[in-house]
Design an enzyme around this catalytic site. Structure first.
Site, PDB file in Angstrom:
ATOM      1  N   LYS A   1      10.804  -5.780   5.509  1.00  0.00           N
ATOM      2  CA  LYS A   1      11.089  -4.434   6.016  1.00  0.00           C
ATOM      3  C   LYS A   1       9.773  -3.790   6.448  1.00  0.00           C
ATOM      4  CE  LYS A   1      11.298  -0.384   5.255  1.00  0.00           C
ATOM      5  NZ  LYS A   1      10.745   0.820   6.003  1.00  0.00           N
TER       6      LYS A   1
ATOM      7  N   GLY B   1       2.233  -0.213  -0.457  1.00  0.00           N
ATOM      8  CA  GLY B   1       2.494   1.153  -0.023  1.00  0.00           C
ATOM      9  C   GLY B   1       1.984   2.157  -1.030  1.00  0.00           C
ATOM     10  N   SER B   2       2.628   3.304  -1.086  1.00  0.00           N
ATOM     11  CA  SER B   2       2.159   4.391  -1.931  1.00  0.00           C
ATOM     12  C   SER B   2       2.468   4.144  -3.401  1.00  0.00           C
ATOM     13  CB  SER B   2       2.805   5.715  -1.497  1.00  0.00           C
ATOM     14  OG  SER B   2       4.187   5.734  -1.842  1.00  0.00           O
ATOM     15  N   THR B   3       1.650   4.734  -4.261  1.00  0.00           N
ATOM     16  CA  THR B   3       1.863   4.617  -5.698  1.00  0.00           C
ATOM     17  C   THR B   3       3.193   5.245  -6.105  1.00  0.00           C
ATOM     18  OG1 THR B   3      -0.504   4.564  -6.155  1.00  0.00           O
ATOM     19  CG2 THR B   3       0.921   5.276  -7.955  1.00  0.00           C
ATOM     20  N   GLU B   4       3.554   6.356  -5.479  1.00  0.00           N
ATOM     21  CA  GLU B   4       4.793   7.050  -5.837  1.00  0.00           C
ATOM     22  C   GLU B   4       6.003   6.142  -5.625  1.00  0.00           C
ATOM     23  OE1 GLU B   4       1.562   9.744  -5.191  1.00  0.00           O
ATOM     24  OE2 GLU B   4       2.433   8.281  -3.821  1.00  0.00           O
TER      25      GLU B   4
ATOM     26  N   GLY C   1       5.896   2.853  -5.369  1.00  0.00           N
ATOM     27  CA  GLY C   1       5.729   1.705  -6.257  1.00  0.00           C
ATOM     28  C   GLY C   1       6.272   1.969  -7.645  1.00  0.00           C
TER      29      GLY C   1
ATOM     30  N   GLU D   1       0.983  -3.558  -4.488  1.00  0.00           N
ATOM     31  CA  GLU D   1      -0.361  -3.234  -4.014  1.00  0.00           C
ATOM     32  C   GLU D   1      -0.277  -1.807  -3.516  1.00  0.00           C
ATOM     33  OE1 GLU D   1      -3.105  -2.179  -1.724  1.00  0.00           O
ATOM     34  OE2 GLU D   1      -2.515  -3.787  -0.362  1.00  0.00           O
TER      35      GLU D   1
ATOM     36  N   CYS E   1      -5.951   1.447   2.010  1.00  0.00           N
ATOM     37  CA  CYS E   1      -5.733   1.683   0.574  1.00  0.00           C
ATOM     38  C   CYS E   1      -7.001   1.487  -0.238  1.00  0.00           C
ATOM     39  CB  CYS E   1      -4.621   0.775   0.053  1.00  0.00           C
ATOM     40  SG  CYS E   1      -4.858  -0.964   0.457  1.00  0.00           S
TER      41      CYS E   1
ATOM     42  N   GLU F   1      -5.491  10.476  -3.204  1.00  0.00           N
ATOM     43  CA  GLU F   1      -5.720   9.615  -2.043  1.00  0.00           C
ATOM     44  C   GLU F   1      -5.390  10.396  -0.775  1.00  0.00           C
ATOM     45  OE1 GLU F   1      -4.766   5.037  -0.765  1.00  0.00           O
ATOM     46  OE2 GLU F   1      -3.099   6.229  -1.535  1.00  0.00           O
TER      47      GLU F   1
END
Length: 475
Positions: free
Chosen positions: A182, A233-236, A238, A255, A289, A386
């Site tokens: 995706k 992608g983003s930590t949120e 993830g 990651e 990142c 970030e």
């Protein structure tokens, strides 16, 4: 010295841009059941193409096709045969490199020289590297008879669309897995051309499937009957994925975000370090990142270093990403530009001193000037969050112990840089930094044979190298 350059635009027609693109499922491009989206050129905010998106039934169909291809063909195929397909794909990517670079720049906004010299060659290198592993997995030190996991669901970001696709497709296919990919909502085009290349290489139907769409499509891929999820992608997001997969027994690698520190000691080669700091934060507009978004410079050289840094940043050219002279291109989306503006304003409000390059910005498009904040404190948002844009926060330190303490004072742990002429000091510092990757006297250097990944809120698992194969194998 006169730094005026005549325009040197690349030809946009080389991208072979199509008016419409469609999802790739079971070896063919099909009409998706989702609402079509329009992907834009961030440098002009003009529509590039209309892209069909996937619905839940398309996700189910793609996963079923990937399962069938794995069970009946790909998972049973000898590694040497799988390698042939990967080598073909890698060669075609290299052959079509100029087309892919122009398309990536149009869709993403990054300068053409970065797409041309970094993104596409590195993507091809990862595919070549993993093709070489396909028939050597039993010698990877991961057990005598490693087997593929099965079907991989991969969700990738918009900052390196083609490269992130190669990072997922390469190891997945080399290890005998099939994949449902995706791409990001704002940058789906090169992933769909990669699907076209896979078909051109004769890859069996169902081995690679590409499903464009927004976050709902990514959530559907994560929630589908896949055996492993690979997310960048983003930590949120993830965190949400990890919660969703907890207790399911399915493999997961993440990651995520970063807030890397670039530590410059007083004994560093200053001119080299200045260039490294500039490359660390302004490469790809800071949409990286592992960007070196925090500069930690030793107090005794801070004044001299910042003077040289300002002079170097003043030479950066912001403008048309298709111009070969451009150093800093367009911000990928309006939403990301708004976030950068918001966090920069927070730096002003919290008392940091903003310095901005005087380089003129284009009259249209999504652009933000290279910016440096000085007098930054650890508690400020610009030092902790970030920004994912061309914004550098500067802090100072007196001792190596203080440098390490400040570098580690972050919830992230993806990367770091150390600049010193003493090898012992570089090693001492690297051993104490809580980061997955530490560069010494360089930054943002990648090699497909070297593993990449983070700790803490920067995720877990490794991509690239021998270590990166483990997550794609049942050992």
């Amino acid at each position: 010295m006169d730094w005026t350059y005549s325009p040197a635009p690349e030809n946009a027609a080389i991208a072979n841009l199509e008016p419409t693109y469609r999802p790739f499922i079971d070896g063919e491009f099909v009409d998706g059941g989702g609402e079509p989206l329009k992907t834009i050129n961030p440098a002009t905010e003009e529509v590039l193409a209309e892209v069909g998106t996937a619905a839940q039934e398309d996700v189910d169909r793609a996963v079923a096709a990937a399962r069938r291809a794995h069970d009946e063909v790909w998972g049973r195929m000898p590694g040497a045969e799988r390698a042939k397909y990967l080598f073909r794909i890698a060669r075609i990517v290299a052959e079509r490199s100029r087309e892919l670079a122009v398309l990536e720049t149009l869709d993403n906004g990054k300068p053409i020289r970065e797409s041309r010299d970094v993104d596409v060659p590195t993507a091809a290198a990862h595919l070549f590297h993993h093709a070489g592993w396909a028939d050597k997995l039993e010698y990877a030190g991961l057990g005598p008879a490693p087997k593929p996991v099965g079907v991989v669901g991969a969700v990738i970001p918009w900052n390196f669309p083609l490269l992130m696709a190669a990072w997922k497709v390469g190891p997945a296919l080399a290890c005998g897995n099939t994949i449902v990919l995706k791409p990001a909502e704002t940058t789906p085009l090169t992933a769909l051309v990669l699907a076209e290349i896979a078909a051109e290489a004769g890859l069996p139907p169902g081995v690679v499937n590409v499903l464009p769409g927004a976050g709902d499509v990514g959530a559907a891929v994560v929630g589908a009957a896949v055996d492993k999820v690979a997310f960048t992608g983003s930590t949120e997001v993830g965190v949400q994925i990890q919660r969703r997969l907890a207790g399911t027994g399915r493999r997961l690698t993440l990651e995520l975000g970063g807030k890397a520190a670039n530590i410059v000691y007083a004994d560093a080669a200053i001119d080299q370090a200045v260039d490294g700091v500039v490359d660390g934060i302004f490469f790809n507009q800071g949409h990286v990142c592992c960007a070196g978004s925090r500069l930690l410079v030793q107090e005794s050289i801070a004044e001299e270093f910042l003077e040289l840094l300002h002079a170097r940043v003043e030479t950066l050219r912001v403008g048309d990403p298709l111009d070969k002279n451009t150093d800093v291109g367009a911000i990928n989306s309006r939403a990301q530009l708004d976030r950068i503006v918001d966090l920069a304003a927070a730096g002003d409000e919290e008392g940091a001193r903003r310095w901005t390059s005087s380089c003129p910005l284009p009259e249209r498009g999504l652009f933000f000037p290279p910016t440096v904040f000085e007098g930054v404190e650890q508690t400020m948002r610009i030092a902790r969050e970030e920004i994912f844009g061309p914004v550098l926060s500067v802090l100072t330190f007196r001792t190596p112990e203080e440098a390490v303490a400040k570098a580690n004072n972050t919830p992230y742990g993806l990367s770091a840089g150390v600049w010193t002429e003493k090898g012992s000091k570089a090693l001492w510092t690297a051993q104490r930094l809580r980061a997955g990757v530490v560069w010494a006297n360089t930054f943002n250097r990648f090699d497909p044979a070297s593993p990449f990944g983070g700790y803490r809120q920067s995720g877990f698992g490794r991509e690239g190298g021998r270590a990166g194969l483990e997550a794609y194998l049942a050992v």
